[in-house]
Design an enzyme around this catalytic site. Structure first.
Site, short mmCIF file in Angstrom:
data_model
loop_
_atom_site.label_atom_id
_atom_site.label_comp_id
_atom_site.label_asym_id
_atom_site.label_seq_id
_atom_site.Cartn_x
_atom_site.Cartn_y
_atom_site.Cartn_z
N ARG A 99 13.05 29.28 65.85
CA ARG A 99 13.23 30.52 65.09
C ARG A 99 12.07 30.71 64.12
O ARG A 99 11.75 29.83 63.34
CB ARG A 99 14.57 30.50 64.35
CG ARG A 99 15.77 30.41 65.28
CD ARG A 99 17.08 30.27 64.55
NE ARG A 99 17.45 31.49 63.84
CZ ARG A 99 18.60 31.65 63.17
NH1 ARG A 99 19.46 30.63 63.11
NH2 ARG A 99 18.88 32.77 62.55
N SER A 146 16.23 40.47 56.89
CA SER A 146 16.34 40.67 55.44
C SER A 146 16.39 39.35 54.69
O SER A 146 16.15 39.30 53.48
CB SER A 146 17.60 41.48 55.12
OG SER A 146 18.76 40.77 55.54
N SER A 173 18.30 46.16 57.53
CA SER A 173 19.42 45.51 56.82
C SER A 173 19.36 45.73 55.31
O SER A 173 19.48 44.78 54.52
CB SER A 173 19.45 44.01 57.14
OG SER A 173 19.59 43.79 58.51
N ASP A 292 25.28 41.85 62.34
CA ASP A 292 26.14 40.69 62.61
C ASP A 292 27.50 41.07 63.20
O ASP A 292 28.22 40.19 63.69
CB ASP A 292 26.37 39.88 61.33
CG ASP A 292 25.19 38.97 61.01
OD1 ASP A 292 24.34 38.77 61.90
OD2 ASP A 292 25.10 38.47 59.87
N LYS A 390 30.65 26.73 61.42
CA LYS A 390 29.41 27.18 60.78
C LYS A 390 29.69 28.20 59.69
O LYS A 390 29.05 28.21 58.64
CB LYS A 390 28.47 27.78 61.83
CG LYS A 390 27.14 28.27 61.28
CD LYS A 390 26.25 28.74 62.40
CE LYS A 390 24.93 29.30 62.03
NZ LYS A 390 24.40 29.19 60.71
#
Length: 409
Positions: A99, A146, A173, A292, A390
């Protein structure tokens, strides 16, 4: 852990559920608490990500492993870069090393930070030698996650001269940026956000401030989906929520009204009620400010047999997994007519559903939770179901309260 899910008895669903504090708010406040020890936090998230954030903030030297926690990676990168005398290597899971972090690293370097890559340029793990950052202005692209922007905003008041951010292009965002600024305001930090320019003024210390984390609206999305998919009516009460939320995902109340769910706000909770069927055969949404909840909405639409066109999803490709490709694969298994691009998803209306499909979760908590409500329409399996810890460790326990049959296989 593999779970088998099937729908509850043919009756109205009812339950009262206490959802843990928002992971997004919690991790922002934990960083602010590290900078300003007088900050006290109530209703802190019990998620893995927030526990990792707490542990990381305690480390002075050595390796900080944040596992799958993307928010912790971004926020701790900025935090350690600004902490004179601290020296750490920030790393995570295999997916985390894929990532990108370069945009944030370059922004911090322009402020004087000392950060180097341990392996591939632009990706974790990274080596950070904390320094006093004296420069007070930075420019970075606006169409990025963001979290990069929020990471800089969070450390800004602790810098000698504060910080001015110039965001180039269309901002992604915005509600998450406003959430970060709102939390700064709550501890007495002066900020401004005009056009594409954000200014945060320096603040050496804060008075004792107790902040209560609102419960997570992303977690609430799965119960909106359950209510929408219920065949015999549903009434679910969730706490602790407020009407004027800092969380961008609170747009759920408006979106799901078009899917037959009414939201009633009370002092410290919301009531979700099934009031009808979807208002149209296709739902069209730009989710740039709330990406999300895209997985939940796509699965809800599939379960209802309606279509959707979801845009503004370009950040989903660099999440815990490539969420657009994951949705394409898993919904296709169930019989969906779906197509995705690098920033959009299109689902055609259809009532055909394949039963007893095993949904893969790709180390992504939201894949597990987004597909779970579909058990009201068709029995299915969830692979690696423990991934929900998570962000929402009690998820399966709370679903059982509604009568959904959940069994380990």
């Amino acid at each position: 852990m593999k779970l088998y899910l099937s729908g509850p008895p043919q009756k109205k669903l009812y339950s009262k559920i206490q959802i843990t504090g928002s992971k997004s708010e919690s991790n922002r406040l934990l960083l602010l608490q590290a900078l300003y020890p007088n900050v006290e936090i109530n209703n802190l998230s019990n998620s893995d990500d927030s526990q990792v954030m707490q542990q990381g903030l305690k480390i002075h030297d050595g390796v900080v492993d944040i596992h799958h926690a993307g928010t912790a990676m971004r926020f701790l990168t900025a935090y350690f870069a600004s902490q004179e005398g601290k020296e750490v290597t920030l790393t995570g899971s295999q997916r985390m090393t894929e990532r990108p972090i370069k945009v944030l690293v370059e922004a911090l370097k322009s402020l004087g930070a000392a950060i180097s890559y341990e392996r591939e340029e632009g990706y974790p793990p990274i080596r950070i030698k904390g320094k006093k950052l004296l420069k007070d202005s930075v420019s970075l692209p606006a169409n990025i996650s963001s979290q990069y922007i929020s990471a800089l905003i969070l450390i800004a008041p602790s810098l000698s001269n504060g910080l001015q951010l110039e965001l180039v292009g269309k901002i992604t965002s915005v509600p998450y940026i406003q959430m970060t600024l709102g939390l700064l305001n709550e501890i007495g930090v002066k900020t401004s956000f005009e056009g594409n320019r954000i200014r945060i003024y320096p603040k050496a210390s804060v008075d004792v401030a107790t902040l209560t984390v609102e419960s997570d609206w992303s977690s609430a999305s799965y119960f909106y989906s359950i209510v929408a998919l219920s065949d015999f009516g549903a009434e679910i009460i969730l706490s602790s929520y407020k009407r004027n939320s800092l969380q961008g995902d609170s747009v759920l109340a408006e979106i799901y009204r078009d899917l037959g769910v009414k939201t009633v706000f009370y002092e410290n909770e919301i009531q979700l009620k099934k009031i009808g069927n979807p208002k149209s055969k296709t739902l069209n949404l730009d989710l740039a400010n709330a990406p999300d909840i895209a997985q939940t909405i796509a699965v809800t639409c599939f379960g209802l047999g309606i279509g959707c066109n979801l845009t503004g999803l370009h950040t989903l490709k660099i999440k815990e997994t490539d969420r657009l490709e994951a949705l394409d694969t898993e919904l296709s298994k169930l019989g969906a007519d779906i197509s995705v691009s690098d920033k959009s998803l299109t689902l055609s209306p259809g009532k055909n559903r394949v039963e007893n499909v095993a949904i893969d979760t790709y180390n992504d908590h939201r894949m597990a939770m987004a597909f779970a409500p579909l058990a009201l329409k068709t029995p299915l399996y969830i692979n690696d179901a423990q991934v929900v810890s998570k962000s929402y460790p009690d998820f399966w326990k709370d679903l059982k309260k509604l009568g959904i049959d959940i069994r380990k296989t």
